[in-house]
Design a protein around this motif. Structure first.
Motif, PDB file in Angstrom:
ATOM      1  N   GLU A   1     -72.649 -11.728 -18.879  1.00 34.32           N
ATOM      2  CA  GLU A   1     -73.327 -11.740 -20.172  1.00 34.32           C
ATOM      3  C   GLU A   1     -74.755 -12.287 -20.065  1.00 34.32           C
ATOM      4  N   VAL A   2     -74.992 -13.261 -19.175  1.00 38.32           N
ATOM      5  CA  VAL A   2     -76.323 -13.877 -19.083  1.00 38.32           C
ATOM      6  C   VAL A   2     -77.117 -13.385 -17.875  1.00 38.32           C
ATOM      7  N   GLU A   3     -76.531 -12.481 -17.097  1.00 35.61           N
ATOM      8  CA  GLU A   3     -77.162 -12.015 -15.857  1.00 35.61           C
ATOM      9  C   GLU A   3     -78.576 -11.482 -16.096  1.00 35.61           C
ATOM     10  N   HIS A   4     -78.772 -10.790 -17.215  1.00 31.88           N
ATOM     11  CA  HIS A   4     -80.057 -10.155 -17.481  1.00 31.88           C
ATOM     12  C   HIS A   4     -80.890 -10.950 -18.487  1.00 31.88           C
ATOM     13  N   PHE A   5     -80.624 -12.240 -18.586  1.00 30.97           N
ATOM     14  CA  PHE A   5     -81.403 -13.093 -19.485  1.00 30.97           C
ATOM     15  C   PHE A   5     -82.883 -12.983 -19.115  1.00 30.97           C
ATOM     16  N   THR A   6     -83.718 -12.758 -20.130  1.00 32.10           N
ATOM     17  CA  THR A   6     -85.122 -12.419 -19.906  1.00 32.10           C
ATOM     18  C   THR A   6     -86.030 -13.431 -20.600  1.00 32.10           C
TER      19      THR A   6
ATOM     20  N   LYS B   1     -67.351  -5.272 -20.839  1.00 33.45           N
ATOM     21  CA  LYS B   1     -68.149  -4.388 -19.992  1.00 33.45           C
ATOM     22  C   LYS B   1     -69.222  -5.179 -19.245  1.00 33.45           C
ATOM     23  N   ASP B   2     -69.416  -4.842 -17.971  1.00 35.93           N
ATOM     24  CA  ASP B   2     -70.544  -5.369 -17.222  1.00 35.93           C
ATOM     25  C   ASP B   2     -71.830  -4.686 -17.703  1.00 35.93           C
ATOM     26  N   ASP B   3     -72.953  -5.369 -17.526  1.00 38.05           N
ATOM     27  CA  ASP B   3     -74.262  -4.812 -17.899  1.00 38.05           C
ATOM     28  C   ASP B   3     -74.285  -4.321 -19.340  1.00 38.05           C
ATOM     29  N   PHE B   4     -73.559  -5.014 -20.193  1.00 43.22           N
ATOM     30  CA  PHE B   4     -73.487  -4.606 -21.601  1.00 43.22           C
ATOM     31  C   PHE B   4     -74.845  -4.807 -22.270  1.00 43.22           C
ATOM     32  N   LEU B   5     -75.463  -5.975 -22.026  1.00 41.71           N
ATOM     33  CA  LEU B   5     -76.833  -6.208 -22.472  1.00 41.71           C
ATOM     34  C   LEU B   5     -77.733  -6.214 -21.249  1.00 41.71           C
ATOM     35  N   LYS B   6     -78.787  -5.434 -21.309  1.00 39.90           N
ATOM     36  CA  LYS B   6     -79.657  -5.264 -20.150  1.00 39.90           C
ATOM     37  C   LYS B   6     -80.924  -6.097 -20.307  1.00 39.90           C
ATOM     38  N   SER B   7     -81.783  -6.026 -19.314  1.00 40.52           N
ATOM     39  CA  SER B   7     -83.019  -6.811 -19.319  1.00 40.52           C
ATOM     40  C   SER B   7     -83.792  -6.569 -20.611  1.00 40.52           C
ATOM     41  N   GLY B   8     -84.205  -7.655 -21.243  1.00 39.73           N
ATOM     42  CA  GLY B   8     -84.928  -7.584 -22.507  1.00 39.73           C
ATOM     43  C   GLY B   8     -84.042  -7.594 -23.731  1.00 39.73           C
ATOM     44  N   GLU B   9     -82.727  -7.408 -23.522  1.00 37.00           N
ATOM     45  CA  GLU B   9     -81.793  -7.377 -24.662  1.00 37.00           C
ATOM     46  C   GLU B   9     -81.087  -8.713 -24.874  1.00 37.00           C
ATOM     47  N   ILE B  10     -81.232  -9.622 -23.935  1.00 34.11           N
ATOM     48  CA  ILE B  10     -80.772 -10.997 -24.109  1.00 34.11           C
ATOM     49  C   ILE B  10     -81.818 -11.900 -23.477  1.00 34.11           C
TER      50      ILE B  10
ATOM     51  N   VAL C   1     -80.179  -9.912 -33.146  1.00 33.12           N
ATOM     52  CA  VAL C   1     -79.597 -11.152 -33.658  1.00 33.12           C
ATOM     53  C   VAL C   1     -80.271 -12.337 -32.965  1.00 33.12           C
ATOM     54  N   CYS C   2     -80.716 -13.302 -33.771  1.00 36.06           N
ATOM     55  CA  CYS C   2     -81.328 -14.518 -33.232  1.00 36.06           C
ATOM     56  C   CYS C   2     -80.463 -15.706 -33.622  1.00 36.06           C
ATOM     57  N   ILE C   3     -80.139 -16.539 -32.642  1.00 38.32           N
ATOM     58  CA  ILE C   3     -79.192 -17.639 -32.836  1.00 38.32           C
ATOM     59  C   ILE C   3     -79.859 -18.947 -32.440  1.00 38.32           C
ATOM     60  N   LYS C   4     -79.767 -19.920 -33.324  1.00 37.15           N
ATOM     61  CA  LYS C   4     -80.416 -21.206 -33.085  1.00 37.15           C
ATOM     62  C   LYS C   4     -79.675 -22.049 -32.059  1.00 37.15           C
ATOM     63  N   ASP C   5     -78.344 -21.978 -32.087  1.00 34.74           N
ATOM     64  CA  ASP C   5     -77.531 -22.904 -31.270  1.00 34.74           C
ATOM     65  C   ASP C   5     -76.266 -22.172 -30.841  1.00 34.74           C
ATOM     66  N   ALA C   6     -76.122 -21.907 -29.553  1.00 30.69           N
ATOM     67  CA  ALA C   6     -74.970 -21.138 -29.072  1.00 30.69           C
ATOM     68  C   ALA C   6     -74.320 -21.820 -27.875  1.00 30.69           C
ATOM     69  N   VAL C   7     -73.002 -21.719 -27.834  1.00 31.04           N
ATOM     70  CA  VAL C   7     -72.220 -22.207 -26.701  1.00 31.04           C
ATOM     71  C   VAL C   7     -71.397 -21.052 -26.152  1.00 31.04           C
ATOM     72  N   PHE C   8     -71.398 -20.917 -24.835  1.00 37.06           N
ATOM     73  CA  PHE C   8     -70.542 -19.973 -24.130  1.00 37.06           C
ATOM     74  C   PHE C   8     -69.486 -20.825 -23.425  1.00 37.06           C
ATOM     75  N   PRO C   9     -68.289 -20.965 -24.006  1.00 42.32           N
ATOM     76  CA  PRO C   9     -67.348 -22.002 -23.559  1.00 42.32           C
ATOM     77  C   PRO C   9     -66.636 -21.663 -22.261  1.00 42.32           C
ATOM     78  N   LEU C  10     -65.967 -22.673 -21.732  1.00 42.55           N
ATOM     79  CA  LEU C  10     -65.088 -22.472 -20.584  1.00 42.55           C
ATOM     80  C   LEU C  10     -64.065 -21.388 -20.913  1.00 42.55           C
ATOM     81  N   LEU C  11     -63.661 -20.647 -19.899  1.00 47.49           N
ATOM     82  CA  LEU C  11     -62.863 -19.436 -20.109  1.00 47.49           C
ATOM     83  C   LEU C  11     -61.425 -19.593 -19.617  1.00 47.49           C
TER      84      LEU C  11
END
Length: 527
Positions: free
Chosen positions: A203-208, A167-176, A302-312
């Motif tokens: 997924e990262v569009e609304h990174f805050t 889904k688009d806009d799954f996480l909104k501003s302040g949620e990631i 959820v808080c994550i110390k080290d994350a990768v969003f890999p090639l698709l």
């Protein structure tokens, strides 16, 4: 921004983080590297601090790798002669390149470790930390690959209803987001490839930029200290499409300079549907933990110390679906390394060569369409040649577990099949292998290109007057279609193709070397 990751973060060498206290000094758990022995010198080149430890640790089993000067090709000052292998471009580019050097460069950048170098050079920081406790978001162009540190994901309002997987806009501003300095305009400029399996932009569009540090426990219901690789997966019931996932995981590990199996792989699926995976054993090459889903964290922060969003798997100009592969070139060292990596970590034995035998495997599709109508006659003809060790297989997981299928494919000098996803098994063939796509059914480049990437010799039917088509085909929407019918093949022409494939195997330097290592006798002109 020019800011890069701190050295301790970029080269954290997660494959070797387990420390043991023995005999009064600290030593790495060398077994946790878990790479093909041939790949260890390359690992040391990219992790010189680990190489230094090996020099001083008497228990290090990789001493011989220390004297080898090797590099993949994406490192600074990596001579071509020090790479795993070099692609070749013996055939014309058909107008794609004006000079042979240009043709080779295009193949290297688009289909080999030059692709990793291109993505590394694109990396841009979009949320910059000011201290080691702060967060970070860094992405390649169009957010096709991202990595993050100390990030916050709030799934308390996330909508997992319905059947839409991404889904688009799954996480909104302040949620990631994270505690860092955000370049919001720079991030918004990366939206051009916004599509489910082409980028992570949605997924990262609304990174805050957040006013708190995420790993502060009062802001987190779940804290994940282990590395995380998020996934958006292609069809798990089709090997061709699903292995686009796996080659991109492997390429992303090179981007991240980490091959640890002590990480969580989390499926970013915004539905509640389970993921049907016929090839799930392949994940064992990447992680020692079960697959997780973001829905497992529903209603949690959820808080994550080290994350990768890999090639698709379906990126534009990606690996290997949607790849515009320049004609005339062969043998990607990236695909060669990927094959060796999987074979090593999945513990697939190579049991050949078999003396003077050529191991031939014919895949029986056993489906409604694209069957070989005279298969029994073709197999009987093959068995009249004493040099051929012939095997007919049906690759269905209920009848033959996937890793047993892989073992058969890895021990096939010549692999024969009609057009179909089963031909993806060529990725596991030995380096000297040949593949015969009996008939491409109007899709001539799909498996030809995959064979070129893997560095295998490819054959397909050439004389259409010696091929019998059962009928015009019955596509449910398009009507007549070559993929939706069955075929018969003239025996003499079939045997000619197999003989050419066997000749290729017999004369391949890797096959000759493997026979020597097995102490098999060689013809006098090969001694």
């Amino acid at each position: 921004m020019s800011m890069r990751w701190p050295f301790w973060w970029l080269y954290h060498s997660l494959t070797l983080t387990l420390l043991l206290f023995t005999n009064g000094y600290h030593s790495y758990d060398w077994a946790s590297i878990n790479l093909p022995v041939l790949h260890v010198p390359y690992y040391f080149t990219n992790n010189p601090h680990v190489a230094d430890l090996c020099r001083t640790d008497e228990s290090c089993p990789y001493k011989s790798a220390l004297s080898e000067d090797r590099c993949w090709g994406y490192e600074q000052d990596c001579p071509v002669t020090n790479r795993l292998s070099q692609p070749t471009c013996p055939d014309p580019s058909r107008g794609w390149a004006q000079a042979k050097e240009d043709q080779l460069a295009q193949f290297w950048k688009g289909a080999d470790f030059g692709y990793v170098l291109e993505r590394r050079n694109e990396m841009t920081v979009y949320c910059a930390p000011e201290t080691e406790e702060d967060s970070l978001l860094e992405c390649a162009k169009y957010a096709r690959y991202c990595r993050a540190k100390n990030i916050y994901l709030d799934f308390r309002k996330a909508d997992f209803s319905g059947t839409e997987n991404f889904k688009d806009d799954f996480l909104k501003s302040g949620e990631i987001g994270g505690h860092c300095r955000l370049d919001s305009s720079g991030l918004k400029s990366q939206s051009e490839h916004k599509y489910a399996l082409q980028s992570w932009y949605s997924e990262v569009e609304h990174f805050t930029s957040l006013p708190f540090r995420p790993l502060d426990s009062k802001n987190c219901d779940v804290i994940i200290d282990k590395p995380v690789m998020f996934m958006k997966l292609d069809a798990g019931v089709n090997m061709f499409h699903h292995y686009c996932d796996f080659i991109n995981f492997y390429t992303s590990q090179h981007l991240n300079n980490s091959f640890t199996q002590d990480m969580y792989m989390i499926n970013w699926d915004t539905s509640m549907r389970p993921y049907n995976d016929l090839f799930k054993e392949t994940f064992d090459a990447f992680t020692s933990h079960p697959m997780q889903y973001i829905k497992d964290f529903q209603n949690k922060r959820v808080c994550i110390k080290d994350a990768v969003f890999p090639l698709l798997p379906r990126m534009r100009w990606g690996m290997f679906y949607n790849m515009p592969l320049i004609p005339g070139c062969y043998s990607s060292s990236l695909f060669q390394a990927f094959s060796a990596h999987l074979v090593h970590r999945l513990h697939i034995p190579q049991e050949g060569p078999l003396g003077e035998k050529i191991r031939i495997t014919l895949l029986d599709r056993d489906t409604k369409y694209r069957n070989v109508m005279n298969q029994n006659e073709l197999v009987a003809a093959l068995k009249t040649v004493g040099e051929y060790d012939v095997r007919v297989v049906v690759y269905k997981y209920r009848e033959l577990p996937f890793l047993e299928q892989v073992k058969v494919s890895h021990n096939s000098d010549v692999f024969i099949s009609m057009h179909g996803a089963g031909l993806t098994h060529m990725l596991f063939q030995p380096d000297w292998g040949a593949v015969i796509e009996l008939f491409h059914c109007g899709d001539p480049n799909c498996y030809l290109d995959l064979a070129r990437l893997r560095g295998l010799k490819y054959f397909t039917w050439e004389k259409m007057d010696k091929l019998t088509q059962e009928d015009e085909g019955h596509h449910p929407q398009l009507g007549a279609h070559q993929k939706f019918t069955n075929y018969g093949f003239e025996i003499v022409e079939f045997m000619r193709l197999v003989a050419m494939a066997a000749d290729h195997v017999r004369s391949h330097p890797a096959f000759i070397a493997a026979k020597r290592s097995c102490n098999h006798s060689l013809p006098k002109d090969e001694l």
